[in-house]
Motif scaffolding. Structure first.
Motif, mmCIF file in Angstrom:
data_model
loop_
_atom_site.group_PDB
_atom_site.id
_atom_site.type_symbol
_atom_site.label_atom_id
_atom_site.label_comp_id
_atom_site.label_asym_id
_atom_site.label_seq_id
_atom_site.Cartn_x
_atom_site.Cartn_y
_atom_site.Cartn_z
ATOM 1 N N UNK A 199 -5.086 8.248 8.071
ATOM 2 C CA UNK A 199 -5.724 9.328 8.819
ATOM 3 C C UNK A 199 -5.853 10.599 7.986
ATOM 4 N N UNK A 200 -4.858 10.890 7.177
ATOM 5 C CA UNK A 200 -4.899 12.105 6.363
ATOM 6 C C UNK A 200 -5.669 11.915 5.063
ATOM 7 N N UNK A 201 -6.066 10.682 4.762
ATOM 8 C CA UNK A 201 -6.865 10.424 3.566
ATOM 9 C C UNK A 201 -6.067 10.132 2.313
ATOM 10 N N UNK A 202 -4.746 10.028 2.428
ATOM 11 C CA UNK A 202 -3.931 9.709 1.250
ATOM 12 C C UNK A 202 -4.176 8.278 0.774
ATOM 13 N N UNK A 203 -4.423 7.392 1.739
ATOM 14 C CA UNK A 203 -4.800 6.008 1.449
ATOM 15 C C UNK A 203 -6.153 5.760 2.091
ATOM 16 N N UNK A 204 -7.081 5.239 1.311
ATOM 17 C CA UNK A 204 -8.410 4.917 1.828
ATOM 18 C C UNK A 204 -8.396 3.526 2.430
ATOM 19 N N UNK A 205 -8.970 3.370 3.620
ATOM 20 C CA UNK A 205 -9.022 2.057 4.259
ATOM 21 C C UNK A 205 -10.437 1.770 4.747
ATOM 22 N N UNK A 232 0.828 -1.211 0.000
ATOM 23 C CA UNK A 232 0.000 0.000 0.000
ATOM 24 C C UNK A 232 0.861 1.260 0.000
ATOM 25 N N UNK A 233 1.851 1.311 0.861
ATOM 26 C CA UNK A 233 2.688 2.510 0.971
ATOM 27 C C UNK A 233 3.546 2.716 -0.283
ATOM 28 N N UNK A 234 4.152 1.656 -0.781
ATOM 29 C CA UNK A 234 5.040 1.795 -1.936
ATOM 30 C C UNK A 234 4.269 2.187 -3.192
ATOM 31 N N UNK A 235 3.120 1.572 -3.427
ATOM 32 C CA UNK A 235 2.356 1.916 -4.627
ATOM 33 C C UNK A 235 1.776 3.328 -4.519
ATOM 34 N N UNK A 236 1.346 3.710 -3.324
ATOM 35 C CA UNK A 236 0.857 5.087 -3.111
ATOM 36 C C UNK A 236 1.948 6.099 -3.458
ATOM 37 N N UNK A 237 3.164 5.823 -3.042
ATOM 38 C CA UNK A 237 4.260 6.784 -3.266
ATOM 39 C C UNK A 237 4.731 6.803 -4.715
#
Length: 320
Positions: A208-214, A172-177
């Motif tokens: 929490x900031x909405x960059x990734x939806x969970x 999730x983090x790597x693909x988001x970035x």
């Protein structure tokens, strides 16, 4: 045909350690590996880092020199494959064991390329080869990936990541970035407590900031060509646009292979039966080593705490 003292199935770190222990005690052996040396580590995400520090990943007291506090995938590959080269370990690669039987106290091992005989067999096959399937419609589509290696193919794509463990969080983090639009669908109420301590705040802050939806307490129900359907914590059905599904749902040992080799499996986790002091299974002179010992509980054993299996097994063999 030569009868080996030991045939080792699997050239992972623990399989290599078993070979080194056999050599130290002048026992004849061979390792049979269906892929490359430490094949599971080779298939890890490219930028994966271990929980453990380098000294806890060492085998046979051979120093593991790392430039970082937590070694990464490439350093581990260099270390373990380097040992195999330097020690000239007896390994047959890209050869799959298909059958293990026993006749008159001698094991007959059939592989994709040959047949072998051995007095003892060690199964050290790990658990990374069989994905834990979701068994939902559309899981067989090409857009569904049960293995994740790097983020670049997913740039500017709508990604759904299933799970909340280390592999799911890393994906999730790597693909988001790298520019993906990331949605996580998680069965549980929060990110797993087992996530690496230096990564967990990162994913929680991005959510929490909405960059990734969970979506927590939620379940994927169906995968379609351009969308996915899931049920949220309120029991409502939602359908969202989607290009790729990264199903980080975990992996399982090859239970059929264990059963066909005569090993008894117990309980809901299908724990293989073995003696905790010798690692010998219910089949005399057939041993287990490493992660495979945990059945479905694949977090029970890992390199750091199963390095001792090699010494325990060889000690048992020598005692006979």
């Amino acid at each position: 045909m030569e009868i080996l003292d030991i045939l080792i199935i699997g050239a992972g770190p623990i399989g290599l350690n078993c070979a080194l222990e056999a050599e130290k005690n002048d026992l004849t052996y061979i390792i049979i590996e269906k892929g490359t040396i430490v094949n599971s580590l080779y298939r890890y995400p490219l930028y994966m880092r271990f929980f453990s520090t380098a000294e806890k990943l060492e085998i046979a007291k051979i120093p593991f020199i790392s430039t970082a506090p937590k070694p990464g995938r490439q350093e581990a590959l260099e270390y373990y494959q380097g040992i195999a080269r330097q020690k000239n370990l007896n390994i047959n690669l890209y050869e799959k064991v298909v059958n293990v039987t026993k006749q008159n106290d001698i094991f007959h091992i059939e592989t994709s390329k040959a047949e072998y005989r051995a007095k003892n067999v060690i199964i050290s096959t790990g658990f990374y080869d069989i994905p834990n399937m979701m068994n939902i419609p559309g899981e067989n589509l090409d857009k569904v990936k049960h293995y994740y290696t790097e983020p670049y193919p997913y740039a500017r794509q709508k990604i759904v990541v299933i799970g909340s463990s280390n592999s799911a969080v890393d994906a999730a983090l790597e693909t988001y970035r790298k520019g993906a639009e990331v949605t996580m669908i998680v069965r549980h109420s929060e990110i797993s407590e087992s996530v690496k301590y230096w990564v967990k705040p990162d994913i929680e802050n991005r959510i929490a900031e909405g960059s990734i939806t969970a979506y927590f307490n939620s379940e994927l129900m169906e995968i379609k060509e351009h969308t996915v359907v899931f049920k949220n914590e309120k029991g409502e059905t939602n359908e969202i646009e989607n290009d790729f599904v990264l199903a980080m749902t975990g992996y399982l040992p090859d239970f059929d292979f264990l059963k066909n080799s005569g090993i008894e499996l117990q309980g809901e986790c299908l724990n293989p039966l073995y003696h905790p002091e010798t690692m010998e299974t219910n089949v005399k002179n057939l041993y287990l080593a490493g992660v495979v010992c945990g059945g479905k509980d694949t977090h029970l054993w890992f390199i750091e705490n199963s390095r001792i299996h090699a010494e325990m097994i060889v000690k048992s063999i020598l005692s006979k």
